[in-house]
Design a protein around this motif. Structure first.
Motif, PDB file in Angstrom:
ATOM      1  N   ALA A   1      -6.754  -7.757   2.776  1.00  0.00           N
ATOM      2  CA  ALA A   1      -5.760  -6.746   2.426  1.00  0.00           C
ATOM      3  C   ALA A   1      -5.350  -6.824   0.956  1.00  0.00           C
ATOM      4  CB  ALA A   1      -4.529  -6.902   3.294  1.00  0.00           C
TER       5      ALA A   1
ATOM      6  N   VAL B   1      -8.659   0.867   7.947  1.00  0.00           N
ATOM      7  CA  VAL B   1      -8.993  -0.552   7.845  1.00  0.00           C
ATOM      8  C   VAL B   1      -9.724  -0.984   9.103  1.00  0.00           C
ATOM      9  CG1 VAL B   1      -7.018  -1.102   6.354  1.00  0.00           C
ATOM     10  CG2 VAL B   1      -6.790  -1.346   8.817  1.00  0.00           C
TER      11      VAL B   1
ATOM     12  N   PHE C   1      -6.623  -8.258   8.059  1.00  0.00           N
ATOM     13  CA  PHE C   1      -6.276  -7.358   9.161  1.00  0.00           C
ATOM     14  C   PHE C   1      -6.858  -7.891  10.466  1.00  0.00           C
ATOM     15  CE2 PHE C   1      -5.960  -4.477   5.504  1.00  0.00           C
ATOM     16  CZ  PHE C   1      -4.693  -3.975   5.727  1.00  0.00           C
TER      17      PHE C   1
ATOM     18  N   VAL D   1      -0.851   1.151   6.966  1.00  0.00           N
ATOM     19  CA  VAL D   1      -2.002   1.168   6.058  1.00  0.00           C
ATOM     20  C   VAL D   1      -2.130   2.535   5.404  1.00  0.00           C
ATOM     21  CG1 VAL D   1      -3.223  -0.684   7.240  1.00  0.00           C
ATOM     22  CG2 VAL D   1      -3.621   1.671   7.950  1.00  0.00           C
TER      23      VAL D   1
ATOM     24  N   ARG E   1      -3.796  -1.631   1.924  1.00  0.00           N
ATOM     25  CA  ARG E   1      -5.118  -1.016   1.902  1.00  0.00           C
ATOM     26  C   ARG E   1      -6.147  -2.131   2.098  1.00  0.00           C
ATOM     27  NH1 ARG E   1      -5.083   4.108  -0.478  1.00  0.00           N
ATOM     28  NH2 ARG E   1      -3.143   4.657  -1.505  1.00  0.00           N
TER      29      ARG E   1
ATOM     30  N   ASN F   1       2.878  -0.615   0.902  1.00  0.00           N
ATOM     31  CA  ASN F   1       2.053  -0.681   2.102  1.00  0.00           C
ATOM     32  C   ASN F   1       0.707  -1.309   1.753  1.00  0.00           C
ATOM     33  OD1 ASN F   1       3.957   0.458   3.874  1.00  0.00           O
ATOM     34  ND2 ASN F   1       3.420   2.509   3.211  1.00  0.00           N
TER      35      ASN F   1
END
Length: 153
Positions: free
Chosen positions: A109, A103, A136, A99, A119, A117
């Motif tokens: 996501a 998160v 997540f 990440v 966030r 990647n």
């Protein structure tokens, strides 16, 4: 019986792109249009037959990490798929990802266009694209690994 030691069931994340648990997962294979690091979002190439690191297109999955082979150079960077090699792409299931910012469990996501990647949705960063159905399952700080569950068609 309560689980008191996680490692008895499945080791904690040892690298991005590894499966997060023994739950069912679904993956497909495409050729790499470029070198693709394990655990990043990927998108289809213009020929629709290859994949490349996510750069703002439509995400089709996450590059699954492969165990090193005994024929590989142990001193080389073996944490990626080389261009023109087959890439295993997870489309459904839980997978460890890196990440770019903190998160929390349950955050939706988004994929980062510059790194591939992830966030959390609602980030102030503008170079992102929603990653459909991605949530997540663990919390993590920026630069760490988090479990991400996806379910792409």
């Amino acid at each position: 019986m309560a689980i008191t030691e996680y490692n008895k069931y499945m080791p904690e994340a040892q690298g991005k792109g590894k499966l997060a648990n023994y739950q069912d997962y679904s993956a497909e294979t495409k050729a790499a249009a470029e070198d693709i690091p394990y655990g990043v979002a990927v998108q289809l190439g213009t020929d629709r037959e290859t994949v490349s690191v996510f750069a703002g297109g439509s995400p089709v999955g996450i590059a699954l990490a492969q165990e090193p082979n005994d024929w590989q150079d142990p001193n080389a960077n073996n944490q990626l798929y080389k261009a023109q090699m087959p890439v295993a792409i997870v489309r459904k299931g839980p997978i460890w990802v890196e990440v770019e910012e903190d998160v929390n469990i349950g955050d939706k996501a988004v994929a980062d266009n510059s790194t591939g990647n992830f966030r959390p949705e609602g980030t102030a960063t503008s170079n992102i694209v929603a990653f459909p159905t991605a949530v997540f399952k663990t919390a993590a700080l920026a630069g760490e690994l988090a479990q991400l569950e996806i379910n792409l068609p």
